[in-house]
Write an enzyme that holds these catalytic residues in place. Structure first.
Site, PDB file in Angstrom:
ATOM      1  N   ASN A 129      38.864 -26.493  25.412  1.00  0.00           N
ATOM      2  CA  ASN A 129      38.285 -27.194  24.263  1.00  0.00           C
ATOM      3  C   ASN A 129      38.598 -26.554  22.924  1.00  0.00           C
ATOM      4  OD1 ASN A 129      36.686 -24.972  25.051  1.00  0.00           O
ATOM      5  ND2 ASN A 129      34.872 -25.824  24.054  1.00  0.00           N
ATOM      6  N   TYR A 130      39.284 -25.418  22.895  1.00  0.00           N
ATOM      7  CA  TYR A 130      39.438 -24.673  21.642  1.00  0.00           C
ATOM      8  C   TYR A 130      40.903 -24.329  21.431  1.00  0.00           C
ATOM      9  CZ  TYR A 130      38.502 -20.990  18.161  1.00  0.00           C
ATOM     10  OH  TYR A 130      38.462 -20.217  17.024  1.00  0.00           O
ATOM     11  N   ALA A 149      36.719 -27.157  42.195  1.00  0.00           N
ATOM     12  CA  ALA A 149      36.585 -25.729  41.916  1.00  0.00           C
ATOM     13  C   ALA A 149      37.632 -25.273  40.911  1.00  0.00           C
ATOM     14  CB  ALA A 149      36.719 -24.938  43.210  1.00  0.00           C
ATOM     15  N   HIS A 164      31.856 -25.429  41.562  1.00  0.00           N
ATOM     16  CA  HIS A 164      32.304 -24.042  41.721  1.00  0.00           C
ATOM     17  C   HIS A 164      33.183 -23.590  40.562  1.00  0.00           C
ATOM     18  CE1 HIS A 164      31.561 -25.200  45.959  1.00  0.00           C
ATOM     19  NE2 HIS A 164      32.444 -26.155  45.759  1.00  0.00           N
ATOM     20  N   GLN A 197       0.880  -1.170   0.000  1.00  0.00           N
ATOM     21  CA  GLN A 197       0.000   0.000   0.000  1.00  0.00           C
ATOM     22  C   GLN A 197       0.917   1.220   0.000  1.00  0.00           C
ATOM     23  OE1 GLN A 197      -2.303   0.807   3.535  1.00  0.00           O
ATOM     24  NE2 GLN A 197      -3.891   1.927   2.407  1.00  0.00           N
TER      25      GLN A 197
END
EC number: 2.7.7.23
Length: 458
Positions: free
Chosen positions: A389-390, A383, A366, A79
């Site tokens: 991991n990378y 703790a 912790h 419109q």
């Protein structure tokens, strides 16, 4: 044979009073765009085609709907000039089937219910039905004028109403179900010969009456179903109204809220019996709570499944995780996507877990980061333990078998596996696999210098 159903949604308004660069229909209520609410509701019915009329910010609206509702076949009609509601529906005629019927809805009236729309559709037996409402204060709204037999004969706008008509309390919502044949017949005849020089959709009512059509009217169960949004105050008010409705439904199902006015549900929430939700909790997406779940203050839970008898302590963030039964979480824990906590496990304060499985009865109590890991049953993670991991390019897995003990402040450099019942000494950096039942430590040997004197200022 059931008549085909089209849905026409008017979504071309700018929403100037919102003071936003975003089109009004993309403002959010309960975590979903206003237009999204309308689409979700009407598509609970059997809808053959959907036509959305867009205007200001049309590309933004289309992009949003294409991303969120790619599964729905939608026809877009522009419109380009804002010439009234009648004009907005008129521009759809080239896309609208000649037969069947259409629901005419508004992208800024988000909370009309599926039940109301189904009733409105069923009521359309003679070509047109409309949604009306009896209100205490109808000032400024179009009145429904009826004849002596109770049939609708006209909609009278406030500025045109005489003293008697101003006493009418039944008002027009603007939501209709109309046979497509009548839309094709009436809309080309609309005139803008009025003070606003706009084409009013309400004019089709008097056209239908002139054609001898009996217009059916139904009322919604809730007033908020026809409430529109024009500014941020109205949006906030409707948000609280809707949250109150969601909370009331959950209370009836057995959920206790510490304060029903201080919780937000931005999606769908289902819950078992004897669930407690403290203040300031936010639910997003699709969430499922089992029986006897206890959620303390300030938690954010998104697209998560929480098992029976879980205790979630304050200020935890749980995102796209699956939590078993009898699990303790927090405070200040962060469960990221693809995390699975098995039954009776424990995740303590300031622990972050991502894309990992924690086995039955295992504990990460912790200040730890667990990522891309599989932890067995009965494991204790001390703790400050970190799964590294990378490597800057790839993510690697850490596997910790049943009953292992990981001493505090240890770093597990993936890929690595800790065997069954193995022990990692505190402060270790583990770069190689640890055999079952073994003790592993990787840290500098402690030395001691006796009679050591600290430096002093000169």
């Amino acid at each position: 044979m059931t008549s085909s159903l089209s849905v026409i949604i008017l979504a071309a308004g700018k929403g100037t009073r919102m003071q936003s660069a975003k089109p009004k229909v993309l403002q959010t209520l309960a975590g979903k765009s206003l237009l999204g609410h309308v689409l979700d509701t009407c598509h609970q019915l059997t809808v053959d085609d959907t036509i959305i009329v867009h205007g200001f910010g049309g590309e933004q609206v289309q992009d949003h709907i294409d991303q969120q509702y790619a599964h729905l076949p939608i026809t877009w009609v522009a419109q380009t000039e804002q010439l009234g509601t009648g004009h907005a529906v008129k521009v759809t005629l080239s896309e609208l089937p000649k037969d069947g019927q259409s629901l005419i809805l508004y992208g800024d009236v988000p909370l009309v219910s599926c039940q109301t729309l189904a009733t409105l559709q069923d009521a359309n037996t003679d070509g047109m039905s409309m949604l009306t409402l009896t209100v205490d204060n109808p000032f400024g709204l179009g009145r429904i004028k009826r004849d002596k037999d109770g049939n609708i004969e006209a909609i009278i706008e406030q500025k045109d109403a005489n003293s008697d008509e101003q006493q009418i309390q039944e008002i027009n919502s603007g939501i209709y179900c109309v046979d497509n044949a009548l839309l094709h017949k009436f809309l080309p005849k609309l005139s803008n010969d009025n003070a606003q020089q706009e084409y009013y959709l309400t004019d089709i009512v008097k056209m239908a009456v002139a054609d001898g059509i009996t217009i059916a009217a139904i009322e919604p169960e809730h007033t908020f179903e026809i409430e529109g949004v024009n500014n941020r105050q109205q949006l906030a008010s409707l948000e609280r109204t809707w949250q109150g409705k969601l909370v009331a439904d959950l209370q009836e199902a057995g959920v206790q809220f510490a304060d029903p006015t201080r919780v937000d549900i931005r999606g769908t929430l289902s819950a078992g019996q004897d669930v407690f939700v403290d203040v300031g909790v936010v639910f997003e997406g699709d969430c499922v709570l089992g029986d006897n779940v206890y959620i303390e203050a300030g938690c954010v839970i998104k697209n998560a499944q929480i098992g029976n008898a879980c205790h979630i302590k304050p200020y935890c963030v749980i995102d796209s995780a699956e939590v078993g039964a009898g699990v303790d979480i927090g405070p200040f824990a962060h469960l990221r996507p693809e995390t699975i906590l098995s039954d009776n496990s424990k995740v303590g304060n300031f622990v972050e877990i991502k894309k990992s499985t924690i086995g039955d009865g295992s504990k990460v109590n912790h200040l730890s980061y667990i990522g891309d890991a599989t932890i067995g049953t009965g494991v204790n993670v001390g703790a400050g333990v970190i799964t590294c991991n990378y490597d800057g390019v790839n993510k690697s897995q850490t596997i910790i078998d049943d009953n292992a003990f990981i001493g505090s402040n240890s770093s597990l450099v993936a890929p690595v596996k800790i065997g069954d019942t193995a022990t990692v000494a505190a402060g270790s950096v583990i770069t190689k696999n640890v055999d079952a039942h073994a003790l592993a430590f990787g840290r500098a040997r402690q030395t001691q210098k006796n009679d050591f004197k600290r430096p002093t200022k000169k």
